[in-house]
Design an enzyme around this catalytic site. Structure first.
Site, short mmCIF file in Angstrom:
data_model
loop_
_atom_site.label_atom_id
_atom_site.label_comp_id
_atom_site.label_asym_id
_atom_site.label_seq_id
_atom_site.Cartn_x
_atom_site.Cartn_y
_atom_site.Cartn_z
N ALA A 4 41.61 22.70 41.04
CA ALA A 4 41.78 20.91 40.88
C ALA A 4 40.39 20.61 41.19
O ALA A 4 39.52 21.12 41.43
CB ALA A 4 42.47 19.73 41.88
N ASP A 5 39.68 19.41 40.44
CA ASP A 5 38.43 18.88 40.37
C ASP A 5 37.19 19.64 40.56
O ASP A 5 36.26 19.87 40.84
CB ASP A 5 38.20 17.82 42.41
CG ASP A 5 39.66 17.14 41.95
OD1 ASP A 5 39.70 16.07 41.12
OD2 ASP A 5 39.78 17.43 43.50
N ARG A 6 37.82 20.56 39.26
CA ARG A 6 37.20 22.26 38.99
C ARG A 6 36.73 22.79 40.26
O ARG A 6 35.50 23.45 40.05
CB ARG A 6 35.39 20.97 38.26
CG ARG A 6 36.26 20.83 37.34
CD ARG A 6 34.91 20.23 36.01
NE ARG A 6 35.55 19.78 35.01
CZ ARG A 6 35.89 19.82 34.18
NH1 ARG A 6 35.82 21.43 33.79
NH2 ARG A 6 35.84 19.40 32.57
N PHE A 7 37.05 22.33 40.48
CA PHE A 7 37.02 23.91 42.49
C PHE A 7 38.47 25.11 41.60
O PHE A 7 38.83 25.85 42.17
CB PHE A 7 37.69 23.58 43.74
CG PHE A 7 36.70 22.32 44.18
CD1 PHE A 7 35.22 22.68 44.89
CD2 PHE A 7 37.01 20.97 44.27
CE1 PHE A 7 34.47 21.64 45.24
CE2 PHE A 7 36.19 20.00 44.91
CZ PHE A 7 35.40 20.09 45.19
N HIS A 8 37.12 25.36 40.26
CA HIS A 8 37.81 26.96 40.14
C HIS A 8 37.56 28.38 41.41
O HIS A 8 36.62 28.00 42.18
CB HIS A 8 37.19 27.00 38.90
CG HIS A 8 37.50 26.03 37.83
ND1 HIS A 8 38.50 25.04 37.47
CD2 HIS A 8 36.06 25.29 37.01
CE1 HIS A 8 37.70 24.26 36.70
NE2 HIS A 8 36.83 24.13 36.31
#
Ligand code: FMN
Length: 219
Positions: free
Chosen positions: A186-190
């Site tokens: 989520a939210d580019r917290f890959h």
């Protein structure tokens, strides 16, 4: 979406194998085994194209794809000895990257794979000088018809072919000295998990491998 394990396994190959199996079983796309294969020419200029991953070896850590041994990719692989590949399954929010040295697959293995291909694909492998300029598709199709006539086979038949493999067509094994999992967050917290190991050539088809080390990378 599934997260990567909190304690990453010492050996990433089973995880990579299960990601591939899950993508195939879930039929996430028409070719879940399609991967982008990057090579570099002798002058350092990169190029990329899609090829199909046809075999994944979770025991030793290599994958096999098949191609023309005089194609652009093959010329670049033979010049540098290295390649990189990436598989992406959009519906699963996953990517796996592979890097390392490349060796030709054993001839018997290429023969066995070629024998499973439909006749039309076998004939195409014989007549297409992959990556070379083409005057017209008609001239290539007429070469295919001529080849079929010469061999006494029906090019439109749907039966599995029984042509011998041309020596200029076969498999390559991309051995992994680096492998990276990417799981969408989520939210580019890959999540990124990169594994590395040392490979030492054993013979003309295989390597001896050292232990894997791993680290998480920022997204
Ligand atoms: C879905 C898909 C699968 C492909 N599979 C292969 C393959 O397994 N082997 C191959 O040589 N080319 C395959 N191709 C064609 C390559 O992308 C490329 O056009 C060809 O290999 C020539 O590349 P090169 O000139 O860089 O060597 C595939 C293309 C697509 C779109």
């Amino acid at each position: 979406m599934n997260a990567l394990p909190d304690s990453p396994p010492e050996d990433p190959l089973q995880v990579a194998d299960s990601w591939l199996t899950e993508a195939i079983e879930a039929a996430v796309q028409r070719h879940p085994n399609a991967m982008s294969l990057a090579t570099v020419d002798a002058g350092g200029r990169p190029s990329a194209r899609i090829v199909l991953l046809k075999y994944f070896c979770p025991a030793d850590g290599f994958l096999t794809f098949y191609t023309h041994y005089k194609s652009r990719k093959a010329i670049e692989i033979e010049a540098t000895g290295f390649a990189a590949a990436v598989l992406h399954w959009d519906k699963l929010g996953r990517q796996v990257r592979f890097e390392g040295p490349v060796m030709r697959a054993p001839e018997a293995e290429s023969d066995a794979y070629f024998a499973t291909r439909p006749l039309g694909s076998q004939i195409n492998a014989w007549v297409s000088a992959q990556s070379r300029p083409l005057d017209s598709i008609e001239s290539l199709m007429s070469s295919a018809r001529e080849k079929a006539l010469q061999l006494g086979v029906d090019p439109d038949g749907s039966a599995a072919g029984n042509l011998a493999r041309p020596a200029f067509w076969g498999g390559y094994r991309l051995w992994f000295d680096a492998l990276e999992f990417w799981q969408e967050g989520a939210d580019r917290f890959h999540e990124r998990l990169r594994y590395e190991r040392e490979l030492t050539a054993r013979d003309s088809h295989s390597f001896d491998a050292g232990p894997w080390s791993w680290r998480r990378l920022q997204p």
